[in-house]
Write a protein that holds these residues in place. Structure first.
Motif, short mmCIF file in Angstrom:
data_model
loop_
_atom_site.label_atom_id
_atom_site.label_comp_id
_atom_site.label_asym_id
_atom_site.label_seq_id
_atom_site.Cartn_x
_atom_site.Cartn_y
_atom_site.Cartn_z
N GLU A 254 0.92 -1.62 0.03
CA GLU A 254 -0.29 0.44 0.13
C GLU A 254 0.78 1.12 0.06
O GLU A 254 0.66 2.04 -0.88
N ASN A 255 1.85 1.24 0.38
CA ASN A 255 2.75 2.37 1.32
C ASN A 255 3.60 2.75 -0.05
O ASN A 255 4.71 3.53 0.13
N TYR A 256 4.59 1.84 -0.64
CA TYR A 256 5.57 1.19 -1.22
C TYR A 256 6.03 0.64 -2.52
O TYR A 256 6.26 0.05 -2.91
N ALA A 257 4.72 0.72 -3.07
CA ALA A 257 4.49 0.13 -4.75
C ALA A 257 5.85 -0.30 -5.03
O ALA A 257 5.89 -1.24 -6.14
N GLU A 258 6.31 0.97 -5.39
CA GLU A 258 7.26 0.82 -6.42
C GLU A 258 8.70 1.50 -6.46
O GLU A 258 9.31 1.63 -6.55
N SER A 259 8.35 1.53 -4.66
CA SER A 259 10.24 2.16 -3.89
C SER A 259 10.15 1.06 -3.19
O SER A 259 11.84 1.08 -2.73
N ALA A 260 9.84 0.34 -2.65
CA ALA A 260 10.34 -1.03 -2.11
C ALA A 260 9.65 -2.45 -1.67
O ALA A 260 8.90 -2.47 -2.35
N THR A 261 10.49 -3.37 -1.34
CA THR A 261 9.96 -4.92 -1.46
C THR A 261 10.40 -5.23 -0.28
O THR A 261 11.00 -4.99 0.51
N ALA A 262 9.42 -6.03 0.04
CA ALA A 262 9.35 -6.88 1.11
C ALA A 262 9.46 -8.75 1.21
O ALA A 262 8.10 -9.01 0.28
N THR A 263 10.25 -9.63 1.26
CA THR A 263 10.30 -10.69 0.89
C THR A 263 10.15 -11.88 2.23
O THR A 263 10.72 -11.97 2.88
N ILE A 264 9.13 -12.17 2.25
CA ILE A 264 8.82 -13.57 2.87
C ILE A 264 9.54 -14.78 3.22
O ILE A 264 8.73 -15.95 1.75
N GLY A 265 10.58 -15.91 2.50
CA GLY A 265 11.82 -16.16 1.45
C GLY A 265 11.92 -18.12 2.40
O GLY A 265 11.58 -18.82 2.05
N GLN A 266 11.53 -17.74 3.61
CA GLN A 266 12.06 -18.90 4.83
C GLN A 266 11.09 -18.71 5.84
O GLN A 266 10.13 -17.47 6.53
N ILE A 267 10.06 -19.82 6.14
CA ILE A 267 9.72 -19.86 7.17
C ILE A 267 9.80 -21.41 7.82
O ILE A 267 9.64 -22.36 7.60
N LYS A 268 9.30 -21.49 9.65
CA LYS A 268 9.46 -22.88 9.67
C LYS A 268 8.33 -23.10 11.02
O LYS A 268 9.13 -21.74 12.02
N LEU A 269 7.99 -23.90 11.17
CA LEU A 269 7.07 -24.28 12.85
C LEU A 269 7.76 -25.17 13.44
O LEU A 269 8.24 -26.20 12.73
N SER A 270 7.96 -25.38 14.51
CA SER A 270 7.83 -25.92 15.53
C SER A 270 6.96 -26.37 16.49
O SER A 270 6.09 -25.35 16.70
N PRO A 271 6.53 -27.58 16.50
CA PRO A 271 7.34 -28.83 16.56
C PRO A 271 7.44 -29.34 14.76
O PRO A 271 7.33 -30.07 14.89
N GLY A 272 6.34 -28.91 14.42
CA GLY A 272 5.98 -29.23 12.94
C GLY A 272 5.13 -30.17 13.01
O GLY A 272 5.97 -31.44 12.33
N SER A 273 4.32 -30.80 13.78
CA SER A 273 3.63 -32.05 13.51
C SER A 273 2.11 -31.44 13.05
O SER A 273 1.57 -29.95 13.79
N SER A 274 1.15 -31.70 12.41
CA SER A 274 -0.13 -31.35 11.42
C SER A 274 -0.86 -31.57 13.09
O SER A 274 -2.07 -30.90 12.60
N ASN A 275 -0.96 -32.33 13.77
CA ASN A 275 -2.35 -32.52 15.66
C ASN A 275 -1.53 -31.57 16.33
O ASN A 275 -1.76 -31.64 17.61
N CYS A 276 0.00 -30.51 16.26
CA CYS A 276 0.55 -29.78 17.63
C CYS A 276 0.48 -28.86 16.90
O CYS A 276 0.49 -27.95 15.92
N ILE A 277 -0.68 -27.91 17.87
CA ILE A 277 -0.25 -26.23 17.87
C ILE A 277 1.22 -25.48 18.15
O ILE A 277 1.79 -25.83 18.60
N PRO A 278 1.37 -24.57 16.97
CA PRO A 278 2.91 -24.62 17.42
C PRO A 278 3.86 -23.93 18.27
O PRO A 278 2.77 -22.22 18.66
N SER A 279 4.37 -24.12 18.99
CA SER A 279 4.62 -23.60 19.71
C SER A 279 5.91 -22.53 19.80
O SER A 279 6.28 -21.17 19.98
N LYS A 280 7.62 -22.44 18.45
CA LYS A 280 7.62 -21.14 17.89
C LYS A 280 7.41 -21.64 16.63
O LYS A 280 6.99 -22.48 15.54
N CYS A 281 7.27 -20.06 15.46
CA CYS A 281 7.95 -19.82 14.25
C CYS A 281 8.76 -19.27 14.10
O CYS A 281 8.87 -17.64 14.63
#
Ligand code: ZN
Length: 409
Positions: A254-281
């Motif tokens: 919205e504010n920097y369409a032509e003048s800046a970029t932001a990219t989330i290239g890596q993300i990691k969830l722990s403990p990382g199992s499908s039946n567990c609420i993540p304690s860390k990201c």
């Protein structure tokens, strides 16, 4: 041969200097394929009447002596190494067009006052040693003898060991470092983005290589069973992180369409199992802009938004700056000469920033430096489908040639 045919011949030869890969070109520094490509360019330099040499780390040079042997040199070129499964133009376009300028000087009987040098740098992409821009840093002087033992490749060999093997092909290697008598360095490169093509503009004149900031963000919550902890009673680190990611993306758009970029290239969830609420990201943010102020503003926004999300989601958010590189300004006079050359030749041009790093950012620390961008089809790069039209290669060569004549005056 016409200019376009010669450009095509050089690019196609280099395209085929590749180790076997699923698609595209893989020519990593210090491999047999790299040697083959470098030797081809050296041969072309020789045929164009240039005095050829190679320095201790494998950068190659072709010199055309000027009328005044004491005048500082004008250098142009780019890198000859590729990432894995790359296209045939990133880096190569700058080397091949520079070489063509040398041939044009010869064919037109044009003798420059300053010496003119065509440069092909090695290990720009950082594919082998996890460190980018090694060849140009060697020329500039910030990478030297000591560092040869400090960087090692994926297979555990130090750069010195690798150079000893590589240099068997060409011995003895003359050393070349910290040359101070340089009037200007110009790098022609593909834009590696879609802007020039989408606007129908022939040439990009780089004003700045953008500032780059890397943030490491860790969100800490509390783990729990996915089925037994009610939705309103959670400290979900993942949800905290996703909120911050979406908010950051929206804010920058919205504010920097032509003048800046932001990219989330890596993300990691722990403990990382499908039946567990993540304690860390934990995730990374790559922020880029020509203005350091923009990066600071976006970083402030991320901090203030993190405070809100901490309260909303019952999590703790830790934000660290992993690295911050300031923008690199290209020389104003060279920008003006490129613009003047485009106007005289009847090509359209646009001043713009480079969102990617280049050898030019290293040379700009010590010498007057400029960059010429040529459009690349659909902005595709670091990909086998990377493509630049032969017409745009020829236009880039014309502008480079003209700019060098202006610089020589
Ligand atoms: Zn490149």
């Amino acid at each position: 041969l016409a200019i376009i045919e010669r450009l095509q011949q050089d690019i196609e030869f280099l395209r085929n200097c590749s180790e076997p890969c699923e698609a595209g070109t893989t020519r990593l520094s210090y491999t047999n394929e790299y040697r083959k490509g470098a030797n081809y360019i050296k041969k072309q330099m020789e045929d164009a009447g240039l005095a050829v040499r190679e320095d201790s780390v494998g950068n190659i040079y072709g010199l055309l002596e000027g009328r005044d042997p004491y005048a500082p040199k004008i250098i142009t070129g780019s890198h000859l190494d590729t990432v894995r499964c790359a296209g045939a133009f990133d880096g190569m376009a700058g080397v091949v067009c520079a070489l063509e300028v040398a041939r044009m000087l010869r064919d037109n009987g044009e003798r420059l006052n300053h010496s003119f040098e065509v440069l092909g740098t090695i290990e720009e992409e950082g594919s082998s040693f996890g460190q980018v821009l090694l060849g140009s840093q060697f020329i500039e002087g910030s990478f030297g003898e000591k560092e040869l033992d400090l960087v090692s490749s994926n297979n555990g060999k130090t750069l010195r060991q690798i150079l000893t093997e590589y240099s068997q092909y060409e011995s003895p290697m003359p050393a070349c470092r910290r040359e101070d008598k340089i009037k200007a360095f110009i790098e022609l490169h593909t834009e590696q983005g879609p802007i020039l093509e989408s606007l129908g503009i022939d040439i990009g004149i780089v004003e700045r290589i953008v500032a780059i900031s890397w943030l490491n963000i860790t969100v800490t919550g509390f783990a729990g069973h996915s089925g037994t902890v009610p939705m309103n009673n959670r400290q979900d680190a993942g949800i905290g992180a996703f909120n911050l990611i979406v908010d950051t993306n929206r804010f920058v758009k919205e504010n920097y369409a032509e003048s800046a970029t932001a990219t989330i290239g890596q993300i990691k969830l722990s403990p990382g199992s499908s039946n567990c609420i993540p304690s860390k990201c934990s995730f990374t943010v790559d922020l880029r802009s020509g203005e350091i102020n923009n990066i600071e503003e976006i970083t402030r926004y991320i901090h203030s938004q993190a405070l809100c999300i901490e309260k909303q989601c019952g999590v703790a958010i830790d934000i660290r700056i992993a690295s911050l590189k300031h923008p690199i300004q290209m020389d104003k006079q060279i920008q003006n000469l490129i613009k003047q050359s485009c106007n005289e030749l009847g090509y359209t041009c646009k001043q713009m920033n480079s969102g990617a790093g280049h050898d030019a950012m290293i040379f700009a620390r010590r010498w007057k430096t400029g960059m010429i961008f040529i459009p690349c089809v659909r902005g595709i790069t670091h990909h086998p489908e990377e493509c630049v039209t032969w017409e745009n290669m020829a236009i880039g060569t014309d502008v480079l040639y003209k700019t060098i004549l202006h610089l020589d005056k």
